[in-house]
Every structure is written in structure tokens, then in C-alpha cells.
Design a protein around this motif. Structure first.
Motif, PDB file in Angstrom:
ATOM      1  N   ASN A  98       0.725   3.996  -3.006  1.00 19.80           N
ATOM      2  CA  ASN A  98       0.105   5.226  -2.701  1.00 19.80           C
ATOM      3  C   ASN A  98       0.943   6.053  -1.859  1.00 19.80           C
ATOM      4  O   ASN A  98       0.634   6.125  -0.604  1.00 19.80           O
ATOM      5  CB  ASN A  98      -1.234   5.101  -1.872  1.00 19.80           C
ATOM      6  N   THR A 137      -4.713   4.957   3.436  1.00 21.28           N
ATOM      7  CA  THR A 137      -5.502   3.892   3.009  1.00 21.28           C
ATOM      8  C   THR A 137      -6.592   4.195   4.236  1.00 21.28           C
ATOM      9  O   THR A 137      -6.306   4.368   5.303  1.00 21.28           O
ATOM     10  CB  THR A 137      -5.111   2.524   3.212  1.00 21.28           C
ATOM     11  N   ILE A 167      -5.837   9.036  -1.606  1.00 19.98           N
ATOM     12  CA  ILE A 167      -6.412   7.953  -0.413  1.00 19.98           C
ATOM     13  C   ILE A 167      -7.236   6.940  -1.094  1.00 19.98           C
ATOM     14  O   ILE A 167      -8.127   6.990  -1.958  1.00 19.98           O
ATOM     15  CB  ILE A 167      -7.520   8.937   0.485  1.00 19.98           C
ATOM     16  N   THR A 168      -6.642   5.548  -0.778  1.00 25.29           N
ATOM     17  CA  THR A 168      -7.495   4.668  -1.128  1.00 25.29           C
ATOM     18  C   THR A 168      -8.464   3.864  -0.122  1.00 25.29           C
ATOM     19  O   THR A 168      -8.081   3.928   1.019  1.00 25.29           O
ATOM     20  CB  THR A 168      -6.208   3.302  -1.261  1.00 25.29           C
ATOM     21  N   VAL A 169      -9.649   3.869  -0.703  1.00 28.72           N
ATOM     22  CA  VAL A 169     -10.645   3.337   0.373  1.00 28.72           C
ATOM     23  C   VAL A 169     -10.954   1.790   0.155  1.00 28.72           C
ATOM     24  O   VAL A 169     -11.121   1.536  -1.025  1.00 28.72           O
ATOM     25  CB  VAL A 169     -11.829   4.103   0.138  1.00 28.72           C
ATOM     26  N   ASN A 170     -10.646   1.082   1.295  1.00 30.80           N
ATOM     27  CA  ASN A 170     -11.109  -0.388   0.911  1.00 30.80           C
ATOM     28  C   ASN A 170     -12.360  -0.762   1.762  1.00 30.80           C
ATOM     29  O   ASN A 170     -12.424  -0.305   2.838  1.00 30.80           O
ATOM     30  CB  ASN A 170      -9.936  -1.143   1.551  1.00 30.80           C
ATOM     31  N   HIS A 203       0.699  -1.031  -0.038  1.00 25.45           N
ATOM     32  CA  HIS A 203      -0.211  -0.078   0.003  1.00 25.45           C
ATOM     33  C   HIS A 203       0.794   1.183  -0.099  1.00 25.45           C
ATOM     34  O   HIS A 203       0.406   2.261  -0.633  1.00 25.45           O
ATOM     35  CB  HIS A 203      -0.857  -0.177   1.335  1.00 25.45           C
ATOM     36  N   PRO A 245      -6.749  10.134   6.541  1.00 24.04           N
ATOM     37  CA  PRO A 245      -7.586   9.642   5.403  1.00 24.04           C
ATOM     38  C   PRO A 245      -9.045   9.583   6.025  1.00 24.04           C
ATOM     39  O   PRO A 245      -9.976  10.036   5.565  1.00 24.04           O
ATOM     40  CB  PRO A 245      -7.269   8.110   5.112  1.00 24.04           C
ATOM     41  N   ASN A 299      -9.763   2.011   5.662  1.00 29.53           N
ATOM     42  CA  ASN A 299     -10.515   0.477   5.779  1.00 29.53           C
ATOM     43  C   ASN A 299     -11.804   0.858   6.177  1.00 29.53           C
ATOM     44  O   ASN A 299     -11.804   1.013   7.396  1.00 29.53           O
ATOM     45  CB  ASN A 299      -9.694  -0.398   6.575  1.00 29.53           C
TER      46      ASN A 299
END
Length: 294
Positions: free
Chosen positions: A93, A98, A126-129, A89, A281, A100
Motif C-alpha cells: 500500500n 494502515t 487505507i488498509t484497516v486491520n 504493508h 488513516p 490497526n
């Protein structure tokens, strides 16, 4: 300081131990890690000396985990996997982070997912899981940073941010009712579909519209999406949140069984742990949610 140094073995020792525990010999572990058999054995011996506990029994060339070694290997394997995931991750990024997020299926599919492209456009760093969870859990034992909750402000150990109340509308297959019922009690002439997490949903709806008759039993579902499919196939009238019903109504897969609506028993919330530092995030996501819900 996280812990005394003696309880923080080197990553190379843990990797060697995990490979030997999984493969059963120092030779096989060495071949996998491009190390010699003796190097693997030294790493395991160093680890055992550091922890002052026997992790493996040696019988000839074979290695067998002791009971404490088996438990330790399981935990080490999980930690190494999490560390690798965190590294991936970070590399994918490097300038962001991130989030979660645990979601409820219907809210996630029909309300949140269609709006996430806007969040991605405004916060590309920002990565959204997303993962589905149907009931509250202990944040301390999971990787989740936040969750979507329905009901009341009763999630233990969490902050609550109200998002929206739930308004419900009765819907059915178009051929079941050519026109919406003018009188709410006319719905009782048709089979009713029920959601197990809203056992009094129909009773509240009828009471709000002046119907005092007992609500008959019917098919019970655990998710709105399954209940909507059943309604589409003519199995009965479903009471759906408006944000779930709208796509089906717009596509004419479902029709309003009545024009009456009412508020459901609870509110949707964003919840996050009180005992954890709030990361950037989550702050950005919470602020963005405020623009979507008012």
C-alpha cells in the motif's frame, strides 16, 4: 534522534545474531543467510563490542545464549518481525497507510463490518486491520491506533468520540412466543439469558416498563453472538442490541419476545491515544465514522 548510535546496531548484525541464537551455530546461521561462518561470527562480535556485553558463549562450534543474550534475542526477534511486517504493508500500500483497530465482537461483526466496504470504496489507499479486544488496554504497549469502546468516557489516556447509544430488544426462538408479549412482565414466564458484561440489563429493561419483580437468574454468556445462538435454539429470551438482533429478525431465526425497547447502560465510542500523533488513516476513519453515525 531516537537514541545514541551505539544503541542502534546494524540490521545485518541483528539478523546474524537472531539466526545464530535460533539455530545454535554460526555455520547453520551462515547457511540460512548465505554468509560464511566467519562472517556470522564477526557480526556477533561487532554487536557484543558495540553493546559492551556478552550475548553468547562459545563451546567448540556451538553457541549458547547468556541470560542477557536470551532476553535480547527475544526482543530482537520481535522487532525484526515488526520491521518486516511494516515493509510488507508499505510495499502493498505505497500511497496509503494502515489503521490497526481493536473492536468489540458484536459491534464489529454486526455494525462495523457491513459498513466497511463503503470506507474501502472512499479510501482505497487505507488498509484497516481488525482485532478483537473485550476490555480497555494500554495503547503504549500495543500496535493499535484506535479502539471501539462501550460504556463511559473512562478509557485512561484516550480521546473519545461518541458513536451511538445501545438500544436493546428482547428476542427468542419463533416457536417460543408466536406473538410478542403485550405486557413486559409476561417475559418472566420464560427463561432469561444474561450477558456477563451487562449484569443489570434485564433489571433495567423491566424497570423501564414498570415491572418491579426480581429478575430470576439464568444462563450467562460472554458474547452477544453466543447468546443469540442459544436463543435461536429455544434456551430462553435474550436481550440484544437492535443492531445485533436485526439480521436474525430479518431472517426469521429469532422473533421479538416483546416490542418494548430501552436504552442500555452505555454508549459506543471510538477511542485513540492522547500521547500519539494522529495519523492520516485515523483522521480519515474518524471522519467517515461521523458520516455513519451522525
Amino acid at each position: 534522534m531516537i537514541a545514541p548510535r551505539r544503541f542502534l546496531p546494524s540490521t545485518s548484525a541483528l539478523i546474524a545474531f537472531e539466526a545464530a541464537a535460533r539455530l545454535g551455530t554460526a555455520t547453520a546461521a551462515g547457511a540460512e543467510l548465505s554468509l560464511s561462518q566467519s562472517a556470522i561470527s564477526r557480526q556477533i562480535k561487532t554487536l557484543e563490542e558495540q553493546l559492551d556485553v556478552q550475548l553468547m558463549r562459545r563451546e567448540g562450534r556451538l553457541l549458547y545464549l547468556t541470560p542477557v543474550g536470551k532476553d535480547y534475542a527475544d526482543k530482537v526477534r520481535t522487532i525484526l518481525s515488526q520491521l518486516a511486517s511494516a515493509s510488507v504493508h508499505a510495499r502493498a500500500n505505497p500511497e496509503g497507510g494502515t489503521l490497526n483497530l481493536a473492536i468489540l465482537p458484536a459491534f464489529g461483526m454486526h455494525w462495523l463490518a457491513p459498513r466497511l466496504s463503503d470506507f474501502a470504496a472512499t479510501h482505497p489507499e487505507i488498509t484497516v486491520n481488525l482485532s478483537t479486544r473485550l476490555s480497555p488496554f494500554d495503547f503504549r504497549t500495543t500496535r493499535f491506533d484506535a479502539a471501539i469502546h462501550f460504556g463511559r468516557t473512562d478509557w485512561v489516556g484516550a480521546f473519545h468520540m461518541a458513536l451511538m447509544s445501545e438500544t436493546v430488544v428482547p428476542v427468542c426462538a419463533p416457536e417460543m412466543l408466536p406473538e410478542p408479549a403485550q405486557d413486559a412482565k409476561d417475559i418472566l414466564d420464560h427463561p432469561l439469558l444474561h450477558l456477563d458484561t451487562r449484569p443489570r440489563g434485564w433489571a433495567r429493561w423491566f424497570k423501564d416498563h414498570g415491572v418491579t419483580q426480581d429478575v430470576p437468574p439464568g444462563m450467562i454468556f460472554d458474547q452477544f453472538s453466543t447468546m443469540a445462538q442459544a436463543a435461536m435454539h429455544g434456551l430462553g429470551v435474550a436481550l440484544l442490541p437492535t443492531f445485533v438482533a436485526e439480521p436474525y429478525l430479518n431472517n426469521r431465526q429469532l422473533a421479538r419476545a416483546a416490542r418494548h425497547t430501552n436504552d442500555s447502560i452505555g454508549t459506543y465510542y471510538l477511542v485513540w491515544p492522547q500521547d500519539r500523533t494522529e495519523g492520516a488513516p485515523l483522521k480519515a476513519f474518524r471522519s467517515w465514522l461521523g458520516t455513519q453515525t451522525g
